[in-house]
Design a protein around this motif. Structure first.
Motif, PDB file in Angstrom:
ATOM      1  N   ALA A 150       0.825  -1.215   0.000  1.00  0.00           N
ATOM      2  CA  ALA A 150       0.000   0.000   0.000  1.00  0.00           C
ATOM      3  C   ALA A 150       0.856   1.260   0.000  1.00  0.00           C
ATOM      4  CB  ALA A 150      -0.936  -0.017   1.205  1.00  0.00           C
ATOM      5  N   ARG A 151       1.941   1.262   0.750  1.00  0.00           N
ATOM      6  CA  ARG A 151       2.817   2.441   0.783  1.00  0.00           C
ATOM      7  C   ARG A 151       3.574   2.632  -0.528  1.00  0.00           C
ATOM      8  NH1 ARG A 151       5.425   3.250   6.749  1.00  0.00           N
ATOM      9  NH2 ARG A 151       3.453   3.321   7.873  1.00  0.00           N
ATOM     10  N   THR A 152       3.793   1.545  -1.235  1.00  0.00           N
ATOM     11  CA  THR A 152       4.546   1.626  -2.486  1.00  0.00           C
ATOM     12  C   THR A 152       3.653   1.960  -3.673  1.00  0.00           C
ATOM     13  OG1 THR A 152       6.090  -0.021  -1.622  1.00  0.00           O
ATOM     14  CG2 THR A 152       6.160   0.392  -3.990  1.00  0.00           C
ATOM     15  N   PHE A 153       2.498   1.309  -3.765  1.00  0.00           N
ATOM     16  CA  PHE A 153       1.697   1.411  -4.987  1.00  0.00           C
ATOM     17  C   PHE A 153       0.377   2.168  -4.836  1.00  0.00           C
ATOM     18  CE2 PHE A 153       4.207  -2.549  -5.430  1.00  0.00           C
ATOM     19  CZ  PHE A 153       4.990  -2.162  -6.513  1.00  0.00           C
ATOM     20  N   LEU A 154      -0.064   2.448  -3.630  1.00  0.00           N
ATOM     21  CA  LEU A 154      -1.337   3.128  -3.430  1.00  0.00           C
ATOM     22  C   LEU A 154      -1.110   4.517  -2.829  1.00  0.00           C
ATOM     23  CD1 LEU A 154      -3.373   0.137  -1.929  1.00  0.00           C
ATOM     24  CD2 LEU A 154      -3.251   0.846  -4.313  1.00  0.00           C
ATOM     25  N   THR A 155      -2.136   5.320  -2.860  1.00  0.00           N
ATOM     26  CA  THR A 155      -1.997   6.672  -2.311  1.00  0.00           C
ATOM     27  C   THR A 155      -2.045   6.693  -0.794  1.00  0.00           C
ATOM     28  OG1 THR A 155      -4.372   7.003  -2.560  1.00  0.00           O
ATOM     29  CG2 THR A 155      -2.964   7.768  -4.360  1.00  0.00           C
ATOM     30  N   THR A 156      -2.783   5.771  -0.171  1.00  0.00           N
ATOM     31  CA  THR A 156      -2.841   5.680   1.295  1.00  0.00           C
ATOM     32  C   THR A 156      -2.662   4.225   1.729  1.00  0.00           C
ATOM     33  OG1 THR A 156      -5.244   5.387   1.313  1.00  0.00           O
ATOM     34  CG2 THR A 156      -4.415   7.650   1.492  1.00  0.00           C
ATOM     35  N   ALA A 157      -2.145   4.085   2.918  1.00  0.00           N
ATOM     36  CA  ALA A 157      -1.955   2.742   3.488  1.00  0.00           C
ATOM     37  C   ALA A 157      -2.890   2.586   4.688  1.00  0.00           C
ATOM     38  CB  ALA A 157      -0.513   2.563   3.932  1.00  0.00           C
ATOM     39  N   PRO A 158      -3.435   1.391   4.878  1.00  0.00           N
ATOM     40  CA  PRO A 158      -4.324   1.187   6.034  1.00  0.00           C
ATOM     41  C   PRO A 158      -3.546   1.313   7.354  1.00  0.00           C
ATOM     42  CG  PRO A 158      -3.936  -0.884   4.883  1.00  0.00           C
ATOM     43  CD  PRO A 158      -3.282   0.185   4.077  1.00  0.00           C
ATOM     44  N   VAL A 159      -4.093   2.060   8.289  1.00  0.00           N
ATOM     45  CA  VAL A 159      -3.411   2.272   9.559  1.00  0.00           C
ATOM     46  C   VAL A 159      -3.510   1.055  10.482  1.00  0.00           C
ATOM     47  CG1 VAL A 159      -3.646   4.763   9.499  1.00  0.00           C
ATOM     48  CG2 VAL A 159      -5.433   3.393  10.564  1.00  0.00           C
ATOM     49  N   TRP A 160      -4.512   0.230  10.290  1.00  0.00           N
ATOM     50  CA  TRP A 160      -4.723  -0.905  11.181  1.00  0.00           C
ATOM     51  C   TRP A 160      -3.651  -1.973  11.052  1.00  0.00           C
ATOM     52  CZ3 TRP A 160      -5.152  -5.404   8.539  1.00  0.00           C
ATOM     53  CH2 TRP A 160      -5.607  -5.335   7.225  1.00  0.00           C
ATOM     54  N   THR A 161      -2.886  -1.974   9.951  1.00  0.00           N
ATOM     55  CA  THR A 161      -1.863  -3.013   9.774  1.00  0.00           C
ATOM     56  C   THR A 161      -0.763  -2.902  10.824  1.00  0.00           C
ATOM     57  OG1 THR A 161      -0.722  -1.635   8.150  1.00  0.00           O
ATOM     58  CG2 THR A 161      -2.266  -3.290   7.304  1.00  0.00           C
ATOM     59  N   GLU A 162      -0.412  -1.696  11.214  1.00  0.00           N
ATOM     60  CA  GLU A 162       0.630  -1.526  12.236  1.00  0.00           C
ATOM     61  C   GLU A 162       0.164  -2.064  13.586  1.00  0.00           C
ATOM     62  OE1 GLU A 162       2.154   2.449  12.280  1.00  0.00           O
ATOM     63  OE2 GLU A 162       2.246   2.512  10.090  1.00  0.00           O
ATOM     64  N   GLU A 163      -1.082  -1.795  13.914  1.00  0.00           N
ATOM     65  CA  GLU A 163      -1.633  -2.286  15.179  1.00  0.00           C
ATOM     66  C   GLU A 163      -1.739  -3.816  15.171  1.00  0.00           C
ATOM     67  OE1 GLU A 163      -4.618   0.014  17.877  1.00  0.00           O
ATOM     68  OE2 GLU A 163      -5.742  -1.087  16.340  1.00  0.00           O
ATOM     69  N   LEU A 164      -2.196  -4.364  14.062  1.00  0.00           N
ATOM     70  CA  LEU A 164      -2.307  -5.822  13.951  1.00  0.00           C
ATOM     71  C   LEU A 164      -0.934  -6.479  14.061  1.00  0.00           C
ATOM     72  CD1 LEU A 164      -4.084  -8.293  13.456  1.00  0.00           C
ATOM     73  CD2 LEU A 164      -3.784  -7.912  11.000  1.00  0.00           C
ATOM     74  N   THR A 165       0.061  -5.882  13.439  1.00  0.00           N
ATOM     75  CA  THR A 165       1.421  -6.404  13.522  1.00  0.00           C
ATOM     76  C   THR A 165       1.911  -6.414  14.967  1.00  0.00           C
ATOM     77  OG1 THR A 165       1.919  -5.631  11.291  1.00  0.00           O
ATOM     78  CG2 THR A 165       3.789  -6.054  12.717  1.00  0.00           C
ATOM     79  N   ARG A 166       1.662  -5.342  15.675  1.00  0.00           N
ATOM     80  CA  ARG A 166       2.062  -5.243  17.081  1.00  0.00           C
ATOM     81  C   ARG A 166       1.381  -6.329  17.917  1.00  0.00           C
ATOM     82  NH1 ARG A 166       2.141  -0.127  17.248  1.00  0.00           N
ATOM     83  NH2 ARG A 166      -0.113   0.171  17.375  1.00  0.00           N
ATOM     84  N   PHE A 167       0.095  -6.546  17.698  1.00  0.00           N
ATOM     85  CA  PHE A 167      -0.637  -7.575  18.450  1.00  0.00           C
ATOM     86  C   PHE A 167      -0.093  -8.969  18.138  1.00  0.00           C
ATOM     87  CE2 PHE A 167      -4.626  -4.674  18.504  1.00  0.00           C
ATOM     88  CZ  PHE A 167      -4.048  -3.900  19.505  1.00  0.00           C
ATOM     89  N   CYS A 168       0.229  -9.212  16.881  1.00  0.00           N
ATOM     90  CA  CYS A 168       0.797 -10.518  16.508  1.00  0.00           C
ATOM     91  C   CYS A 168       2.136 -10.750  17.199  1.00  0.00           C
ATOM     92  CB  CYS A 168       0.960 -10.610  14.993  1.00  0.00           C
ATOM     93  SG  CYS A 168      -0.584 -10.797  14.101  1.00  0.00           S
ATOM     94  N   LEU A 169       2.974  -9.721  17.248  1.00  0.00           N
ATOM     95  CA  LEU A 169       4.271  -9.855  17.918  1.00  0.00           C
ATOM     96  C   LEU A 169       4.098 -10.148  19.410  1.00  0.00           C
ATOM     97  CD1 LEU A 169       6.355  -7.022  16.240  1.00  0.00           C
ATOM     98  CD2 LEU A 169       6.793  -9.479  16.128  1.00  0.00           C
ATOM     99  N   ILE A 170       3.122  -9.505  20.023  1.00  0.00           N
ATOM    100  CA  ILE A 170       2.859  -9.747  21.441  1.00  0.00           C
ATOM    101  C   ILE A 170       2.461 -11.208  21.655  1.00  0.00           C
ATOM    102  CG2 ILE A 170       1.242  -9.229  23.319  1.00  0.00           C
ATOM    103  CD1 ILE A 170       1.254  -6.302  22.262  1.00  0.00           C
ATOM    104  N   TYR A 171       1.582 -11.725  20.804  1.00  0.00           N
ATOM    105  CA  TYR A 171       1.139 -13.111  20.959  1.00  0.00           C
ATOM    106  C   TYR A 171       2.251 -14.106  20.631  1.00  0.00           C
ATOM    107  CZ  TYR A 171      -3.604 -12.939  22.587  1.00  0.00           C
ATOM    108  OH  TYR A 171      -4.704 -12.802  23.395  1.00  0.00           O
ATOM    109  N   ILE A 172       3.084 -13.791  19.663  1.00  0.00           N
ATOM    110  CA  ILE A 172       4.217 -14.678  19.354  1.00  0.00           C
ATOM    111  C   ILE A 172       5.128 -14.799  20.575  1.00  0.00           C
ATOM    112  CG2 ILE A 172       6.338 -14.870  18.001  1.00  0.00           C
ATOM    113  CD1 ILE A 172       4.711 -13.748  15.603  1.00  0.00           C
ATOM    114  N   GLY A 173       5.407 -13.674  21.221  1.00  0.00           N
ATOM    115  CA  GLY A 173       6.234 -13.704  22.429  1.00  0.00           C
ATOM    116  C   GLY A 173       5.569 -14.452  23.569  1.00  0.00           C
ATOM    117  N   ALA A 174       4.278 -14.220  23.764  1.00  0.00           N
ATOM    118  CA  ALA A 174       3.558 -14.861  24.867  1.00  0.00           C
ATOM    119  C   ALA A 174       3.471 -16.368  24.672  1.00  0.00           C
ATOM    120  CB  ALA A 174       2.159 -14.263  24.992  1.00  0.00           C
ATOM    121  N   LEU A 175       3.179 -16.792  23.466  1.00  0.00           N
ATOM    122  CA  LEU A 175       3.049 -18.225  23.197  1.00  0.00           C
ATOM    123  C   LEU A 175       4.411 -18.913  23.136  1.00  0.00           C
ATOM    124  CD1 LEU A 175       0.289 -17.939  20.483  1.00  0.00           C
ATOM    125  CD2 LEU A 175       0.030 -19.104  22.676  1.00  0.00           C
TER     126      LEU A 175
END
Length: 166
Positions: free
Chosen positions: A33-58
């Motif tokens: 999205a940052r490379t080819f589109l005019t705007t990137a979804p903001v929720w991807t950063e939050e989802l990435t952060r949540f995934c990292l938290i769960y990877i560490g916890a598990l």
């Protein structure tokens, strides 16, 4: 009991894989999205952060099991006689005690999230805060399993090599 822990290990590995795949997809979407589109979804950063938290916890309990946690082997293994075994046992016991002691606080932390939502995803934060509860539960279970195996003579408490380490 060993079958239950093998099942828990398999479940943790499967959930880590799922979180990693979601994380990878989220990052790829963000880069695209940052490379080819005019705007990137903001929720991807939050989802990435949540995934990292769960990877560490598990993964914390699995890391304790396999020996991928930080160890002070230089000191521990240089002791004479049963010294290294005793230190490994005390270390596993202390890990279990601290895990049990923190379960109540982790439960309270999780419960607080019911009244909160993630800013961009809108998810209830108790689902995210539950990762801390999962962390202490799995870490405590693996530590207790190590103590049990050491006291019954099934294992000496040294890290268990995975198939990649052999």
């Amino acid at each position: 009991m060993t079958y239950a822990f093998k099942g828990l290990e398999g479940l943790c590995r499967l959930l880590i894989l799922a979180a990693f795949l979601i994380l990878s997809g989220s990052v790829l979407l963000q880069v695209f999205a940052r490379t080819f589109l005019t705007t990137a979804p903001v929720w991807t950063e939050e989802l990435t952060r949540f995934c990292l938290i769960y990877i560490g916890a598990l993964g914390a309990g699995l890391a304790l099991r396999s020996g991928d946690m930080v160890n002070v082997d230089l000191l521990c293994e240089s002791l004479p006689g049963r010294g290294p075994w005793i230190l490994r046992l005390v270390s596993a016991l202390l890990t279990a005690v601290f895990g049990i002691a923190l379960l109540s606080a982790a439960w309270n932390y999780t419960a607080i999230g019911i009244r909160q939502t993630a800013p961009s995803l809108g998810w209830r934060m108790d689902f995210i805060h539950a990762s801390i509860l999962i962390l202490f539960v799995t870490l405590t279970l693996w530590a207790l399993m190590r103590v049990f195996e050491m006291l019954t003579g099934r294992h000496d408490g040294r890290p268990i090599p995975t198939s990649e380490d052999v």
